[in-house]
Design a protein around this motif. Sequence first.
Motif, PDB file in Angstrom:
ATOM      1  N   VAL A   1      -1.962  14.278   7.217  1.00  0.00           N
ATOM      2  CA  VAL A   1      -2.685  13.376   7.215  1.00  0.00           C
ATOM      3  C   VAL A   1      -2.282  12.473   5.980  1.00  0.00           C
ATOM      4  O   VAL A   1      -1.317  12.975   5.239  1.00  0.00           O
ATOM      5  N   CYS A   2      -2.576  10.999   5.857  1.00  0.00           N
ATOM      6  CA  CYS A   2      -2.493  10.406   4.624  1.00  0.00           C
ATOM      7  C   CYS A   2      -3.572  10.898   3.780  1.00  0.00           C
ATOM      8  O   CYS A   2      -4.679  10.444   4.173  1.00  0.00           O
ATOM      9  N   ALA A   3      -3.528  11.146   2.502  1.00  0.00           N
ATOM     10  CA  ALA A   3      -4.753  11.575   1.657  1.00  0.00           C
ATOM     11  C   ALA A   3      -5.677  10.359   1.302  1.00  0.00           C
ATOM     12  O   ALA A   3      -6.600  10.488   1.071  1.00  0.00           O
ATOM     13  N   PHE A   4      -4.857   9.337   1.136  1.00  0.00           N
ATOM     14  CA  PHE A   4      -5.619   7.944   0.859  1.00  0.00           C
ATOM     15  C   PHE A   4      -6.418   7.490   1.931  1.00  0.00           C
ATOM     16  O   PHE A   4      -7.260   6.703   1.940  1.00  0.00           O
ATOM     17  N   HIS A   5      -5.864   7.577   3.312  1.00  0.00           N
ATOM     18  CA  HIS A   5      -6.193   6.794   4.283  1.00  0.00           C
ATOM     19  C   HIS A   5      -6.330   7.625   5.540  1.00  0.00           C
ATOM     20  O   HIS A   5      -6.831   7.083   6.785  1.00  0.00           O
ATOM     21  N   ASP A   6      -6.972   8.852   5.357  1.00  0.00           N
ATOM     22  CA  ASP A   6      -7.343   9.944   6.321  1.00  0.00           C
ATOM     23  C   ASP A   6      -8.640   9.172   7.077  1.00  0.00           C
ATOM     24  O   ASP A   6      -8.882   9.349   8.308  1.00  0.00           O
TER      25      ASP A   6
ATOM     26  N   GLY B   1      -8.047   7.006  10.099  1.00  0.00           N
ATOM     27  CA  GLY B   1      -7.401   7.572  11.169  1.00  0.00           C
ATOM     28  C   GLY B   1      -5.872   7.731  11.032  1.00  0.00           C
ATOM     29  O   GLY B   1      -5.099   7.693  11.935  1.00  0.00           O
ATOM     30  N   MET B   2      -5.520   7.804   9.587  1.00  0.00           N
ATOM     31  CA  MET B   2      -3.876   7.897   9.387  1.00  0.00           C
ATOM     32  C   MET B   2      -3.659   9.263   9.445  1.00  0.00           C
ATOM     33  O   MET B   2      -3.502   9.850   8.126  1.00  0.00           O
ATOM     34  N   ASP B   3      -3.067   9.657  10.451  1.00  0.00           N
ATOM     35  CA  ASP B   3      -2.674  11.328  10.620  1.00  0.00           C
ATOM     36  C   ASP B   3      -1.617  11.322  11.762  1.00  0.00           C
ATOM     37  O   ASP B   3      -1.358  10.242  12.437  1.00  0.00           O
TER      38      ASP B   3
ATOM     39  N   ILE C   1       0.808  -1.145  -0.002  1.00  0.00           N
ATOM     40  CA  ILE C   1      -0.071  -0.066   0.003  1.00  0.00           C
ATOM     41  C   ILE C   1       0.970   1.102   0.050  1.00  0.00           C
ATOM     42  O   ILE C   1       1.720   1.400   0.867  1.00  0.00           O
ATOM     43  N   GLY C   2       0.484   2.126  -0.794  1.00  0.00           N
ATOM     44  CA  GLY C   2       1.051   3.483  -1.093  1.00  0.00           C
ATOM     45  C   GLY C   2       0.267   4.423   0.127  1.00  0.00           C
ATOM     46  O   GLY C   2      -0.611   4.131   0.208  1.00  0.00           O
ATOM     47  N   HIS C   3       1.099   5.722   0.559  1.00  0.00           N
ATOM     48  CA  HIS C   3       0.489   6.429   1.305  1.00  0.00           C
ATOM     49  C   HIS C   3       1.024   7.950   0.890  1.00  0.00           C
ATOM     50  O   HIS C   3       2.052   7.976   0.217  1.00  0.00           O
ATOM     51  N   THR C   4       0.399   8.829   1.305  1.00  0.00           N
ATOM     52  CA  THR C   4       0.935  10.218   1.310  1.00  0.00           C
ATOM     53  C   THR C   4       1.116  10.877   2.757  1.00  0.00           C
ATOM     54  O   THR C   4       0.657  10.504   3.659  1.00  0.00           O
TER      55      THR C   4
HETATM   56 CU   LIG Z   1      -2.430   5.927   3.549  1.00  0.00          CU
END
Ligand SMILES: [Cu+2]
Length: 346
Positions: A329-334, A337-339, A247-250
């Motif tokens: 945040v991660c733009a994909f997984h906000d 709760g990915m922050d 999985i990629g993140h930002t």
């Molecule tokens: Cu992510």
Amino acid sequence: MKIRSTFRAGFVFAAWLAAFLVLSNRVQAQQNWNATVGGQSADMAKQAVAFLPDEIWIHAGDSITWTFNSGDIHTVTFLTTGQIYPFDQSQGCPPITPSGSSFDGSSCVSSADLMLGQTYQVIFPKAGNYEIVCLVHAQMFGTIHVLDPNLPLPYNQAFYDEQAKEQLKALLEDADRHQHHAEHQHSIGDMFSARVGSHTKSVTAGMGEIAATAGGQQSFSMVRFINGTVTIHAGETVEWTNLDPEIGHTITFGTVPQDVIDPSCSPNCVVRTDPDGALHATVNNTEQNVHSGLIAALLEDEPGFPQGPVAPPTRFRITFTTPGVYPYVCAFHDNLGMDGTVVVLP
Ligand SMILES: [Cu+2]
């Protein structure tokens, strides 16, 4: 005599039972099976990126209904042999087929991006072995074996329910075991940080692991910035590294841009490339929008394809020059709760 008649009654019963089983097998030929897609911990941090179970034996004419169990999106997709695996759902199997579609290998079938509580059903009219794929996660796939109705099936629904539960548990427990490792990764950002002798803080932007089964692959992902809240001094650098093979993140401060794949930084701010290929921005105030673009672990090479560049970027660095509080945040997984937050002290 008595023994003999009991034996005979037993024989008659057995014959009747056999006939009944053959008959009931025929009745069951149009069975619907149930399976699940994805799974997660209560806080959504741990994601099972998997078809659960990822290998199922059914009869021709049967259907399977998949229930999606995670806040992370997935698809249920069957491509035709030779069809190019598309980059995303919009380019997929033109583009979506309704739940209840039939797949016999001649034309593709695909759900939309689905999540928690949604379902998708596929009917399999023709015997064959078919690969099930997710268009969101390339390393998430499995096999559906569709047998002639006259052949026996190795497992029943209760077996698959139990297997799905066990595979989910195993994947999520792996996540616990590997978090320790991620918390102790070393930063190399010091080499490229803004000033000599400055200190670099390292944040793990997601981590994961792929597991193989005979029928496919499953993985878990820790969809979190591990040690994602960091305190530094002005002039220091934070480095984010993605340790997830799937999985990629930002890393995104401020407004999420239209183009989430490419890096951006505005106003009066640029993202440059460090000598080791990592992306690096210098941020001077809390109003700046900074977006890493897609940060992912290096992709594997595929036999038969040309050697690619070292891409996508696997690390993102920001040097903060000004004290303040910088949430990201991660733009994909906000939504999962990915922050995190960077606190910059004077
Ligand atoms: Cu992510």
